[in-house]
Design a protein around this motif. Sequence first.
Motif, PDB file in Angstrom:
ATOM      1  N   PRO A 153       0.800  -1.229   0.000  1.00  8.94           N
ATOM      2  CA  PRO A 153       0.000   0.000   0.000  1.00  8.94           C
ATOM      3  C   PRO A 153       0.833   1.279   0.000  1.00  8.94           C
ATOM      4  CG  PRO A 153      -0.913  -1.595   1.544  1.00  8.94           C
ATOM      5  CD  PRO A 153       0.392  -2.160   1.073  1.00  8.94           C
ATOM      6  N   ALA A 154       1.874   1.330   0.832  1.00  8.92           N
ATOM      7  CA  ALA A 154       2.696   2.541   0.909  1.00  8.92           C
ATOM      8  C   ALA A 154       3.411   2.800  -0.407  1.00  8.92           C
ATOM      9  CB  ALA A 154       3.706   2.417   2.047  1.00  8.92           C
ATOM     10  N   ALA A 155       3.935   1.734  -1.033  1.00  9.24           N
ATOM     11  CA  ALA A 155       4.638   1.893  -2.307  1.00  9.24           C
ATOM     12  C   ALA A 155       3.673   2.350  -3.398  1.00  9.24           C
ATOM     13  CB  ALA A 155       5.297   0.572  -2.701  1.00  9.24           C
ATOM     14  N   ALA A 156       2.464   1.812  -3.407  1.00 10.69           N
ATOM     15  CA  ALA A 156       1.473   2.200  -4.418  1.00 10.69           C
ATOM     16  C   ALA A 156       1.095   3.674  -4.277  1.00 10.69           C
ATOM     17  CB  ALA A 156       0.232   1.321  -4.291  1.00 10.69           C
ATOM     18  N   LEU A 157       0.976   4.142  -3.038  1.00 14.27           N
ATOM     19  CA  LEU A 157       0.647   5.549  -2.831  1.00 14.27           C
ATOM     20  C   LEU A 157       1.781   6.448  -3.299  1.00 14.27           C
ATOM     21  CD1 LEU A 157      -1.275   7.688  -1.780  1.00 14.27           C
ATOM     22  CD2 LEU A 157      -0.289   7.384   0.504  1.00 14.27           C
ATOM     23  N   TRP A 158       3.025   6.044  -3.039  1.00  9.64           N
ATOM     24  CA  TRP A 158       4.161   6.836  -3.506  1.00  9.64           C
ATOM     25  C   TRP A 158       4.227   6.872  -5.032  1.00  9.64           C
ATOM     26  CZ3 TRP A 158       7.078  10.442  -1.610  1.00  9.64           C
ATOM     27  CH2 TRP A 158       7.228  10.552  -0.225  1.00  9.64           C
ATOM     28  N   MET A 159       3.738   5.823  -5.667  1.00 12.44           N
ATOM     29  CA  MET A 159       3.679   5.816  -7.119  1.00 12.44           C
ATOM     30  C   MET A 159       2.738   6.921  -7.613  1.00 12.44           C
ATOM     31  SD  MET A 159       2.783   2.560  -9.573  1.00 12.44           S
ATOM     32  CE  MET A 159       1.479   2.088  -8.454  1.00 12.44           C
ATOM     33  N   LEU A 160       1.601   7.087  -6.931  1.00 11.55           N
ATOM     34  CA  LEU A 160       0.674   8.166  -7.286  1.00 11.55           C
ATOM     35  C   LEU A 160       1.280   9.533  -6.989  1.00 11.55           C
ATOM     36  CD1 LEU A 160      -2.830   6.894  -6.077  1.00 11.55           C
ATOM     37  CD2 LEU A 160      -1.979   7.053  -8.416  1.00 11.55           C
ATOM     38  N   ILE A 161       2.008   9.627  -5.886  1.00 13.43           N
ATOM     39  CA  ILE A 161       2.602  10.912  -5.512  1.00 13.43           C
ATOM     40  C   ILE A 161       3.650  11.342  -6.527  1.00 13.43           C
ATOM     41  CG2 ILE A 161       4.061  12.044  -3.787  1.00 13.43           C
ATOM     42  CD1 ILE A 161       2.569  10.442  -1.633  1.00 13.43           C
ATOM     43  N   THR A 162       4.472  10.403  -6.982  1.00 17.34           N
ATOM     44  CA  THR A 162       5.485  10.762  -7.979  1.00 17.34           C
ATOM     45  C   THR A 162       4.837  11.220  -9.289  1.00 17.34           C
ATOM     46  OG1 THR A 162       5.660   8.428  -8.631  1.00 17.34           O
ATOM     47  CG2 THR A 162       7.266   9.255  -7.036  1.00 17.34           C
ATOM     48  N   LEU A 163       3.706  10.623  -9.634  1.00 18.51           N
ATOM     49  CA  LEU A 163       2.988  11.065 -10.828  1.00 18.51           C
ATOM     50  C   LEU A 163       2.468  12.484 -10.652  1.00 18.51           C
ATOM     51  CD1 LEU A 163       1.770  10.661 -13.592  1.00 18.51           C
ATOM     52  CD2 LEU A 163      -0.134   9.424 -12.536  1.00 18.51           C
ATOM     53  N   SER A 164       1.979  12.793  -9.455  1.00 14.81           N
ATOM     54  CA  SER A 164       1.483  14.149  -9.205  1.00 14.81           C
ATOM     55  C   SER A 164       2.621  15.168  -9.238  1.00 14.81           C
ATOM     56  CB  SER A 164       0.760  14.212  -7.855  1.00 14.81           C
ATOM     57  OG  SER A 164       1.668  14.169  -6.772  1.00 14.81           O
ATOM     58  N   VAL A 165       3.790  14.790  -8.717  1.00 10.37           N
ATOM     59  CA  VAL A 165       4.940  15.698  -8.738  1.00 10.37           C
ATOM     60  C   VAL A 165       5.386  15.947 -10.177  1.00 10.37           C
ATOM     61  CG1 VAL A 165       7.354  15.972  -8.044  1.00 10.37           C
ATOM     62  CG2 VAL A 165       5.687  15.036  -6.425  1.00 10.37           C
ATOM     63  N   TRP A 166       5.277  14.923 -11.013  1.00 16.09           N
ATOM     64  CA  TRP A 166       5.679  15.048 -12.424  1.00 16.09           C
ATOM     65  C   TRP A 166       4.818  16.072 -13.162  1.00 16.09           C
ATOM     66  CZ3 TRP A 166       3.443  12.699 -17.086  1.00 16.09           C
ATOM     67  CH2 TRP A 166       4.303  12.762 -18.190  1.00 16.09           C
ATOM     68  N   GLN A 167       3.614  16.301 -12.682  1.00 17.87           N
ATOM     69  CA  GLN A 167       2.703  17.255 -13.333  1.00 17.87           C
ATOM     70  C   GLN A 167       2.873  18.650 -12.716  1.00 17.87           C
ATOM     71  OE1 GLN A 167      -1.234  15.569 -12.839  1.00 17.87           O
ATOM     72  NE2 GLN A 167      -0.497  13.535 -13.311  1.00 17.87           N
TER      73      GLN A 167
END
Length: 299
Positions: A153-167
């Motif tokens: 779960p924690a890794a999956a959330l960080w995956m979403l966070i990195t996508l948001s930072v990319w934008q």
Amino acid sequence: MKSLSFKNNLIGYTFIGPFVIGFLLFTLIPAVASLYFSVTDYDLLSTPSYIGLENYSSMFTDDTKFWTSLRVTFLYVFIGVPLRLAFALFIAMLLNTASKAIGLYRTVYYLPSIIGGSVAVSIMWRNLYGDEGVINHFLNTLGLDSVRWFAEPAAALWMLITLSVWQFGSSMLIFLAGLKNIPPELYEAANVDGAGPVVRFFKMTLPMLSPIILFNTIMQTIGAFMTFVPAYIISKGEGGPLDGTLLYSLYLFRQAFVYFDMGYASAMAWVMLIIIAILTGILFWTSKKWVHYESKGGH
């Protein structure tokens, strides 16, 4: 004179008509309807039946997934938004130079914000973070173990966070406009006085950018709370693993169009509106302590 006045008014109403009609049809009327549905039991097929505040009561007392989605969303917002703004400011400062290719650079860096929330990019992101994806190959090259991004779960959330930072493109452009408005003479004077880059950044750049930082923070916070497509695509609409990517908007969508509980989903939407309004109010209230307005002399 009356004929001319009527003609001028008619022209004005003609120009504002599309906005007024759009606002009524797609904003005001749906908002009022959702407020009504939030106090009803409505499954999209049968007639809504009034149940009072039962949806709100059930949300806060019986629905554990509601609290889970709220926790996941707050983590996503409070980690992702500061990282995105910091990265956007960093890139803006790099681009705040005189160069013939600076226009091209700005366009390239802005592109992720245009396509970043699309289905295609979300699918690409899912492939990048797959078990055999580029990210894990890069970690293996560094001698690190692969990460099971879709199992933790924690890794999956960080995956979403990195996508948001990319934008970060929209915030970057706004920061860049703010940096352009800072008189270069101030930096020259500070440099003559012996102020180094770190001192100039914290004592000059940040205070003079504080109104723009406030604006970007509010807009990005609101946008982060409404993030839906990446979480839906990456988790295949389930919010997994173990609800690790169950953002509030995704859970609201599932209540409305998976469980067909539109009344409950409408209540969730109004709770989200209240939460965003409270956070925005807190930002405005605290801004008196850290936002500098030149016309008011600052604080």
